[in-house]
Enzyme design. Structure first.
Site, PDB file in Angstrom:
ATOM      1  CG  ASP A  16     -86.366 -15.412 -20.576  1.00  0.00           C
ATOM      2  OD1 ASP A  16     -87.120 -15.912 -19.730  1.00  0.00           O
ATOM      3  OD2 ASP A  16     -86.133 -14.192 -20.635  1.00  0.00           O
ATOM      4  CE  LYS A  96     -85.172  -6.829 -21.223  1.00  0.00           C
ATOM      5  NZ  LYS A  96     -84.033  -7.719 -20.950  1.00  0.00           N
ATOM      6  CG  ASP A 257     -90.879 -14.935 -19.805  1.00  0.00           C
ATOM      7  OD1 ASP A 257     -90.326 -14.940 -18.694  1.00  0.00           O
ATOM      8  OD2 ASP A 257     -90.531 -14.160 -20.724  1.00  0.00           O
TER       9      ASP A 257
END
Length: 265
Positions: A16, A96, A257
């Site tokens: 990832d 985050k 991704d």
């Protein structure tokens, strides 16, 4: 383990991206500072930009307290909350969402909302109910500053792209081609509302929105960075698949991704 080395695994093993939006912006800008924070440069240990920003935010909060600024009380309260939850400073999970969505043109308002949601998720009553959202508002400028200082080049590039978008959109839609030759076309129009009275259920007003012949410069500026990042992201994925296929890898499990294939590959 049960069968031994003759067993052929068909599980997709994935790698990832780490803060994918900033990875692509840092790579495009050849930014070693931002690139280092998102694991684009060699390092003895994996880097974690969310922890980097969390550490910088903690430093900023402590500075506000020492300086007895107008944010001193709120900063002390946030540091007290973190300590009561068992953290030595700002936790990475708080940072985050705003860090991850910054390259996709998230706003300070979004940052305030995700901060407030994080607080509510802790299921504590550290702040009074009236002060909960206010504390989220007060910490937002410090969070925004910590993100900008960690990814300086990306921040500058985003502002430049948004400035260009506002200027270009005065003359027409933004358009360009990806390295694959894929046409990228921004056609964000201003919308005009039409109010229609109907007899449905004894009388109901309906609003229809229709695109006008005028480009919306705000929408163009807001969308130019995320569209560039998504376009570059998808180009990267396609080029990776092509390169792997030429090397004999034929099985892929790709999500945005997240690059997956068999363990042996």
């Amino acid at each position: 383990l049960a069968i031994g080395e003759t067993y052929r695994s068909r599980l997709p093993i994935a790698r990832d991206g780490s803060c994918n939006g900033l990875q692509h912006l840092s790579a495009m800008l050849r930014d070693r500072v931002g690139g280092s924070a998102v694991n684009l440069t060699p390092s003895e240990t994996p880097r974690d930009i969310y922890s980097d920003v969390a550490g910088l935010l903690t430093t900023k909060l402590a500075h506000e307290v020492r300086a007895k600024s107008n944010l001193a009380v709120a900063s002390a309260n946030w540091l007290g909350l973190f300590k009561s939850l068992g953290y030595t400073g700002a936790p990475r999970k708080l940072l985050k969402p705003p860090v991850m969505t910054k390259p996709y043109s998230s706003t300070r308002q979004t940052c305030t909302e995700t901060t407030y949601e994080w607080y509510k998720d802790q299921d504590v009553k550290y702040f009074t109910e009236k002060e909960e959202f206010r504390h989220a508002i007060l910490i937002t400028p410090l969070i925004w500053s910590a993100i900008s200082e960690t990814a300086v080049a990306a921040e500058a590039a985003m502002k430049t792209l948004q400035s260009w978008a506002r200027k270009i959109s005065k003359h027409g839609p933004i358009s360009y081609k990806s390295p694959l030759g894929f046409p990228v076309y921004h056609d964000d129009r201003k919308m005009d509302s039409k109010l229609i009275d109907t007899q449905i259920y004894g009388g109901m007003k309906l609003v229809f929105w229709q695109p006008m012949d005028v480009i919306n410069p705000y929408a163009a500026a807001n969308g130019v960075v995320p569209n560039l990042v998504h376009n570059t992201d998808s180009t990267h994925l396609v080029l990776t698949v092509v390169d792997c296929y030429e090397r004999g890898v034929t099985s892929f499990a790709m999500i945005h991704d997240d690059f997956g294939t068999h363990a042996c590959d």
